[in-house]
Design an enzyme around this catalytic site. Sequence first.
Site, PDB file in Angstrom:
ATOM      1  N   CYS A 211     -22.595  -6.374 -19.679  1.00  0.00           N
ATOM      2  CA  CYS A 211     -21.430  -6.577 -19.285  1.00  0.00           C
ATOM      3  C   CYS A 211     -20.253  -5.796 -19.480  1.00  0.00           C
ATOM      4  CB  CYS A 211     -20.972  -7.997 -19.338  1.00  0.00           C
ATOM      5  SG  CYS A 211     -21.862  -9.362 -18.659  1.00  0.00           S
TER       6      CYS A 211
ATOM      7  N   GLY B  41       0.793  -1.230  -0.058  1.00  0.00           N
ATOM      8  CA  GLY B  41       0.180  -0.080  -0.082  1.00  0.00           C
ATOM      9  C   GLY B  41       0.892   1.257   0.009  1.00  0.00           C
TER      10      GLY B  41
ATOM     11  N   CYS C  89     -25.691 -11.800 -22.081  1.00  0.00           N
ATOM     12  CA  CYS C  89     -25.479 -13.193 -21.532  1.00  0.00           C
ATOM     13  C   CYS C  89     -26.304 -13.243 -20.162  1.00  0.00           C
ATOM     14  CB  CYS C  89     -23.956 -13.113 -20.850  1.00  0.00           C
ATOM     15  SG  CYS C  89     -23.632 -12.290 -19.495  1.00  0.00           S
TER      16      CYS C  89
ATOM     17  N   CYS D 126     -27.498  -8.585 -17.934  1.00  0.00           N
ATOM     18  CA  CYS D 126     -26.884  -8.166 -19.000  1.00  0.00           C
ATOM     19  C   CYS D 126     -27.859  -8.465 -20.127  1.00  0.00           C
ATOM     20  CB  CYS D 126     -25.501  -8.970 -19.050  1.00  0.00           C
ATOM     21  SG  CYS D 126     -24.768  -8.877 -20.632  1.00  0.00           S
TER      22      CYS D 126
ATOM     23  N   CYS E  93     -18.379 -11.771 -20.692  1.00  0.00           N
ATOM     24  CA  CYS E  93     -19.802 -11.979 -21.391  1.00  0.00           C
ATOM     25  C   CYS E  93     -19.846 -13.076 -22.462  1.00  0.00           C
ATOM     26  CB  CYS E  93     -20.052 -10.640 -21.913  1.00  0.00           C
ATOM     27  SG  CYS E  93     -21.756 -10.251 -22.246  1.00  0.00           S
TER      28      CYS E  93
END
Lengths: 297, 219
Positions: free
Chosen positions: A277, A43, A255, A252, A283
């Site tokens: 998507c 980090g 899909c 979606c 997808c």
Amino acid sequence: MNERMNETAAPPQSEDSYNFAYLDEQTKRMIRRALLKAVAIPGYQVPFSGREMPLPYGWGTGGIQLTAAILGENDVLKVIDQGADDTTNAVSIRRFFARTAAIKTTTRTQEASVIQTRHRIPETPLQHGQIMVFQVPIPEPLRFIEPSERETRAMHALEDYGVMHVKLYEDIAAFGHIATSYAYPVRVAGRYIMDPSPIPKFDNPKLHKSPALMLFGAGREKRIYAVPPYTEVESLDFEDHPFEIPRWESCCALCGSQESYLDEIVTDDEGGRLFLCSDTDYCETRQNAMNMTKGGA
Amino acid sequence: MRAQTSSLDGTGAFAPSGAATVHAAFARPVADAQQCFRAALAALSEPGIPALLAQAPLHAPEGLSPCLYALCLSLCDMETALWLSPRFSHPEIRVNLSFHCGCRFASAREEADFALMAAEELEDISGFSIGSERYPDRSCTILCAIPSLFGGPRMSWHGPGIENRRDAQLPIPEIFWRQRAEKNDFPRGIDVFFAAEDECALVGLPRTTRANHRIEEAR
């Protein structure tokens, strides 16, 4: 999709006049040393002497330098831009490495050993051994609150992060909920506050204890940071306003997925819209599976 | 880089002055350095899991294991100062590292970016930089030669890069762990790579890893 067919038909010619993966060896070593420190201090933003790359700042110069420093002959590279494999940024970076490093590229998440990404984490769960490389525009999560680098560095050193919660609280005061929807700040391994790059907050939980190594590169700001595998990544929140990921009422249109991150597409001037998507590989995989079942029945 | 190596390949080795001999290093400098770095990256991001080096240098200087030499070749250059412990401070190692890496040699521990040490010398890790609160990355990385990655007291490691707990059995002096605990003050601290002498493999120990003895745990 057309682009993918083109690539199988005629793979880009490799360039012998460049060093492997474009960067010179000395630059790669400098980036590699910074990467090792970044992994050792999860980090924390390690400064590095970023080079000028053959594309403008904001197009992934940080990510591309990291990828160039880690890439080897046997790596398989996937590049996504907002989840899509077939957008300008993704196509040009993929071709850049196909030409300068003569490596294999793919659009399939499972087949890739290195995935360079702009603003998304794939929906398909990442595996142990994979490396994610994020393109980062502004690495400093405190920058919008405190413009001075000297001050933000002191704030990180002193773990003086109260102001970050104040920012989230101001969201609640103004909107009734935390309205930050991307680049949502996280705390890594209980210490540093980190900007996970402008991924939607939908993707934040995928960072937590991921089996893959996450590397972040900011080219203009010249910073590298990292999250090692299986590291705690906690999205900042409040007891009475816990972190939440967005949900959609629709699914979606191609899909039918109800789990993935959806893009809204305006289809006409009469308010027509549909949702797709954002992850094109996810997808397409689902669409192919659906076609197979239909074909079988 | 490539030209240097091939000229060396032709003659095998040459001696610039006196006793110390320069040998060929990586057979394929670009690819081998990349593989070595990836092993180091894997070792440091998953502490305790040995990372194997696919390609060792062609000829390591006397007294330096191929694995440790590979680490030096892939990480050191003219921007870094390398501190050599008494065990590694001899002409052949200096000449080969100067030739292939072009690195400076630190005369004091405080100046070192990297330190080359043997396992038994880990009894004293005083003096090495642990970085500052604002720049914890400006710390020393110890590259340590270890006879084997196993055979020491059983310890349990945990921290970033480790899913739950991981057993490690590095044969290194007990006092190192105490010194490390006293010295490290996260985010400041020392990172260590242990390079095996009996195989071409290394283990990473970043400052974030907390190491406990198994017996203490049972209590």
